[in-house]
Structures are given as structure tokens and as C-alpha cells.
Design a protein around this motif. Structure first.
Motif, mmCIF file in Angstrom:
data_model
loop_
_atom_site.group_PDB
_atom_site.id
_atom_site.type_symbol
_atom_site.label_atom_id
_atom_site.label_comp_id
_atom_site.label_asym_id
_atom_site.label_seq_id
_atom_site.Cartn_x
_atom_site.Cartn_y
_atom_site.Cartn_z
ATOM 1 N N ALA A 138 0.832 -1.205 0.000
ATOM 2 C CA ALA A 138 0.000 0.000 0.000
ATOM 3 C C ALA A 138 0.866 1.254 0.000
ATOM 4 C CB ALA A 138 -0.937 -0.010 1.206
ATOM 5 N N LEU A 139 1.936 1.239 0.790
ATOM 6 C CA LEU A 139 2.845 2.389 0.831
ATOM 7 C C LEU A 139 3.498 2.619 -0.534
ATOM 8 C CD1 LEU A 139 3.893 4.307 3.211
ATOM 9 C CD2 LEU A 139 2.395 2.434 3.886
ATOM 10 N N ARG A 140 3.909 1.542 -1.185
ATOM 11 C CA ARG A 140 4.524 1.693 -2.512
ATOM 12 C C ARG A 140 3.550 2.327 -3.499
ATOM 13 N NH1 ARG A 140 6.644 -3.432 -1.289
ATOM 14 N NH2 ARG A 140 5.015 -4.481 -2.514
ATOM 15 N N ALA A 141 2.306 1.875 -3.462
ATOM 16 C CA ALA A 141 1.300 2.435 -4.371
ATOM 17 C C ALA A 141 1.048 3.910 -4.062
ATOM 18 C CB ALA A 141 0.005 1.643 -4.272
ATOM 19 N N MET A 142 1.088 4.274 -2.796
ATOM 20 C CA MET A 142 0.909 5.680 -2.422
ATOM 21 C C MET A 142 2.074 6.531 -2.922
ATOM 22 S SD MET A 142 -0.604 5.499 1.476
ATOM 23 C CE MET A 142 -0.957 7.274 1.591
ATOM 24 N N THR A 143 3.294 6.036 -2.756
ATOM 25 C CA THR A 143 4.455 6.825 -3.185
ATOM 26 C C THR A 143 4.475 7.001 -4.699
ATOM 27 O OG1 THR A 143 5.875 4.857 -3.218
ATOM 28 C CG2 THR A 143 5.836 6.136 -1.185
ATOM 29 N N GLU A 144 3.949 6.034 -5.429
ATOM 30 C CA GLU A 144 3.860 6.173 -6.883
ATOM 31 C C GLU A 144 2.934 7.318 -7.285
ATOM 32 O OE1 GLU A 144 2.681 2.364 -8.348
ATOM 33 O OE2 GLU A 144 4.602 1.416 -7.871
ATOM 34 N N LEU A 145 2.050 7.710 -6.385
ATOM 35 C CA LEU A 145 1.133 8.822 -6.640
ATOM 36 C C LEU A 145 1.628 10.119 -6.004
ATOM 37 C CD1 LEU A 145 -2.315 7.042 -6.138
ATOM 38 C CD2 LEU A 145 -1.193 7.617 -8.295
ATOM 39 N N GLY A 146 2.855 10.099 -5.455
ATOM 40 C CA GLY A 146 3.439 11.319 -4.907
ATOM 41 C C GLY A 146 3.475 11.423 -3.403
ATOM 42 N N ALA A 147 2.990 10.415 -2.690
ATOM 43 C CA ALA A 147 3.019 10.457 -1.230
ATOM 44 C C ALA A 147 4.440 10.258 -0.711
ATOM 45 C CB ALA A 147 2.105 9.384 -0.654
ATOM 46 N N GLU A 148 4.706 10.796 0.462
ATOM 47 C CA GLU A 148 5.996 10.619 1.129
ATOM 48 C C GLU A 148 5.733 10.052 2.520
ATOM 49 O OE1 GLU A 148 8.331 14.137 1.198
ATOM 50 O OE2 GLU A 148 8.274 14.412 -0.998
ATOM 51 N N PRO A 149 6.417 8.955 2.895
ATOM 52 C CA PRO A 149 6.165 8.315 4.192
ATOM 53 C C PRO A 149 6.222 9.274 5.379
ATOM 54 C CG PRO A 149 7.509 6.897 2.844
ATOM 55 C CD PRO A 149 7.385 8.192 2.085
ATOM 56 N N ALA A 150 7.134 10.222 5.365
ATOM 57 C CA ALA A 150 7.268 11.134 6.499
ATOM 58 C C ALA A 150 6.042 12.014 6.690
ATOM 59 C CB ALA A 150 8.514 12.002 6.322
ATOM 60 N N ARG A 151 5.240 12.161 5.632
ATOM 61 C CA ARG A 151 4.025 12.989 5.729
ATOM 62 C C ARG A 151 2.782 12.161 6.011
ATOM 63 N NH1 ARG A 151 5.496 16.009 0.453
ATOM 64 N NH2 ARG A 151 4.054 14.466 -0.434
ATOM 65 N N ILE A 152 2.890 10.859 5.916
ATOM 66 C CA ILE A 152 1.707 10.003 6.008
ATOM 67 C C ILE A 152 1.185 9.926 7.447
ATOM 68 C CG2 ILE A 152 0.920 7.599 5.859
ATOM 69 C CD1 ILE A 152 2.575 7.333 3.313
ATOM 70 N N VAL A 153 -0.118 10.070 7.570
ATOM 71 C CA VAL A 153 -0.824 9.863 8.836
ATOM 72 C C VAL A 153 -1.418 8.463 8.780
ATOM 73 C CG1 VAL A 153 -2.631 10.717 10.370
ATOM 74 C CG2 VAL A 153 -1.370 12.329 8.900
ATOM 75 N N ALA A 154 -1.127 7.636 9.782
ATOM 76 C CA ALA A 154 -1.582 6.240 9.791
ATOM 77 C C ALA A 154 -2.424 5.974 11.025
ATOM 78 C CB ALA A 154 -0.386 5.293 9.767
ATOM 79 N N ARG A 155 -3.551 5.296 10.817
ATOM 80 C CA ARG A 155 -4.421 4.911 11.921
ATOM 81 C C ARG A 155 -4.838 3.450 11.735
ATOM 82 N NH1 ARG A 155 -2.340 8.807 13.334
ATOM 83 N NH2 ARG A 155 -3.226 10.806 13.993
ATOM 84 N N THR A 156 -4.698 2.652 12.777
ATOM 85 C CA THR A 156 -5.189 1.276 12.747
ATOM 86 C C THR A 156 -6.385 1.166 13.683
ATOM 87 O OG1 THR A 156 -3.631 0.563 14.475
ATOM 88 C CG2 THR A 156 -2.932 0.316 12.180
ATOM 89 N N GLY A 157 -7.335 0.308 13.311
ATOM 90 C CA GLY A 157 -8.590 0.237 14.034
ATOM 91 C C GLY A 157 -8.725 -0.989 14.908
ATOM 92 N N PRO A 158 -9.927 -1.213 15.439
ATOM 93 C CA PRO A 158 -10.199 -2.365 16.309
ATOM 94 C C PRO A 158 -9.784 -3.675 15.650
ATOM 95 C CG PRO A 158 -12.041 -0.836 16.368
ATOM 96 C CD PRO A 158 -11.122 -0.347 15.291
ATOM 97 N N ALA A 159 -9.098 -4.526 16.422
ATOM 98 C CA ALA A 159 -8.597 -5.811 15.918
ATOM 99 C C ALA A 159 -8.357 -6.726 17.112
ATOM 100 C CB ALA A 159 -7.302 -5.612 15.138
#
Length: 243
Positions: A138-159
Motif C-alpha cells: 500500500a505504501l509503494r502504491a501511495m508513493t507512486e502517486l506522490g506520497a511521502e512516508p514522512a508525511r503520512i498519517v496512519a491509523r489502525t482500528g479495532p482488531a
């Protein structure tokens, strides 16, 4: 019905519980999964209710056919009414206002957003998917669209948590060989896997710093669906989108 947060930069993250819908037992009430045996009309009604509560157009929410794999699909709009959902365990888009959805009932839902690049992703990280690398995909696909990991906000839910996800010792060893952070022990002292801890470790290694997770364990919470607890049951959903 939903826990919804919005960052100051315009990223929205939402996770549902099981209440506020119309599904009957054993899917009561807010089942959002269309492949678990529930009445399709009830599922559509539930999806409409959840979307309305979040201020979304249900027709602008994109779903996928999850298979515990490592495929991330980039989307530009909703699927056509007669279009079959693709087999994927992550969706990525650069379209603002388009919501991506992920279904879970013990697996870890992962929501990602780079508000600067205008890119979001939703990933389904069960034990197999975490091992196969669905989150890095998922991260690779995001970076291909211009995203940068240092700017990414990540949230994980109930599990299901590492204190409850009991597995055979050999399985724990196999998973931990790929992701050491997933090595866990149940509260009663037997081998376990902590998928969310594994996901967080992967995100951290990939350079994601704004990372937070839910404290809800689906197996322990009567307010959430749990496949391990109930077998035949509904599905929760996580949603991510940008203003």
C-alpha cells in the motif's frame, strides 16, 4: 455507530462498531460485509446509514474483495454497478472526496493519508497479509502517486489483540521470523501473534511517524464483530478520505 476523527490537514479516518444497523442475528446490527451470508438489502441499508453518518455519499465509497493477499489497487472512482470488485487487500486513490473502505472482524484495518500529496489508502492486514507485505504494498502504491512516508498519517482500528490471538507455537515462530514485533503471548500464557504490533513495526520501518491505533480488542469487545469469537458474524468497516 462510528468513531470518526479528522486531522487539521483534512484527512478523515472512521471505524464502525456493530450497532445502529438493520441486520438480524447473527449479523446484528451494522454488518457492512457483503460476503458473509447476510441479506444483501440489509447490507446496502447499513452501508447507506454509515455513509450518511459520516457525511459521505454511499455511492462514492469504494470497496474491494479481500483475499488475505498482497495486492494494492489504485482507483480513480467507484466501481460501475455491473463491475465485479477486484481481488485486493488495499485500495489507494489520489481523488479527494473519494472514500476507501476496508472490512474486518479481527484483522487489522489500516488507514493511511498524505494530505499534502492528496493520497489515501485503506488496507486489510490479517496475519497472512501482514506476513505477505500488504502494508508495504500500500505504501509503494501511495508513493507512486506522490506520497511521502514522512508525511503520512496512519491509523489502525479495532482488531484482535496479541493477548487474545492464540496460535500454534510453530505458526508464531513462522510469523515472527518475518516480523519479530508480532511475537506475542496470550494473557493465559500460550503462543500468540500480535498483528497490529507487526503492522506498526512495518510502518515505522517505512518511515511513517504519525501512527496511532485503537485500544479495542475485537474478541474482547461485545460492541464489535469478532470472527474468532462468533464464527458466523458481521464485518466492521474502516473508512479514509480527504476533504
Amino acid at each position: 455507530m462510528t468513531a470518526h476523527t479528522r486531522t487539521t490537514s483534512g484527512a478523515h479516518f472512521a471505524f464502525t462498531d456493530r450497532w445502529g444497523g438493520v441486520s438480524a442475528t447473527p449479523y446484528e446490527e451494522l454488518n457492512l460485509g457483503g460476503a458473509v451470508g447476510d441479506d444483501p438489502a440489509a447490507v446496502l441499508g447499513n452501508r447507506a446509514r454509515a455513509a450518511a453518518e459520516l457525511g459521505l455519499d454511499a455511492a462514492r465509497v469504494v470497496w474491494m474483495r479481500q483475499v488475505h493477499g498482497d495486492t494494492a489497487v489504485t482507483v480513480v472512482g467507484p466501481w460501475a454497478a455491473d463491475e465485479e470488485l477486484p481481488e485486493a487487500d488495499a485500495l489507494v486513490t489520489a481523488r479527494r472526496g473519494l472514500a476507501l473502505a476496508v472490512l474486518t472482524a479481527d484483522c487489522t484495518p489500516v488507514l493511511l493519508a498524505d494530505p499534502v500529496a492528496g493520497v489515501v489508502a485503506a488496507a486489510h492486514a490479517g496475519r497472512p497479509g501482514m506476513v505477505k507485505g500488504i502494508v508495504p504494498a500500500a505504501l509503494r502504491a501511495m508513493t507512486e502517486l506522490g506520497a511521502e512516508p514522512a508525511r503520512i498519517v496512519a491509523r489502525t482500528g479495532p482488531a484482535v489483540c496479541g493477548r487474545c490471538y492464540e496460535v500454534p507455537a510453530a505458526m508464531r515462530a513462522e510469523v515472527a521470523e518475518v516480523e519479530p514485533a508480532s511475537y506475542a503471548e496470550t494473557s493465559w500464557g500460550t503462543p500468540a501473534v500480535d498483528v497490529t504490533a507487526g503492522v506498526h513495526a512495518q510502518l515505522d520501518r517505512l518511515g511513517v511517524r504519525d501512527l496511532a491505533g485503537s485500544e479495542v480488542c475485537t474478541l474482547e469487545s461485545a460492541d464489535h464483530f469478532s470472527y474468532r469469537r462468533e464464527g458466523a458474524t458481521g464485518r466492521l468497516a474502516g473508512y479514509v478520505w480527504l476533504d
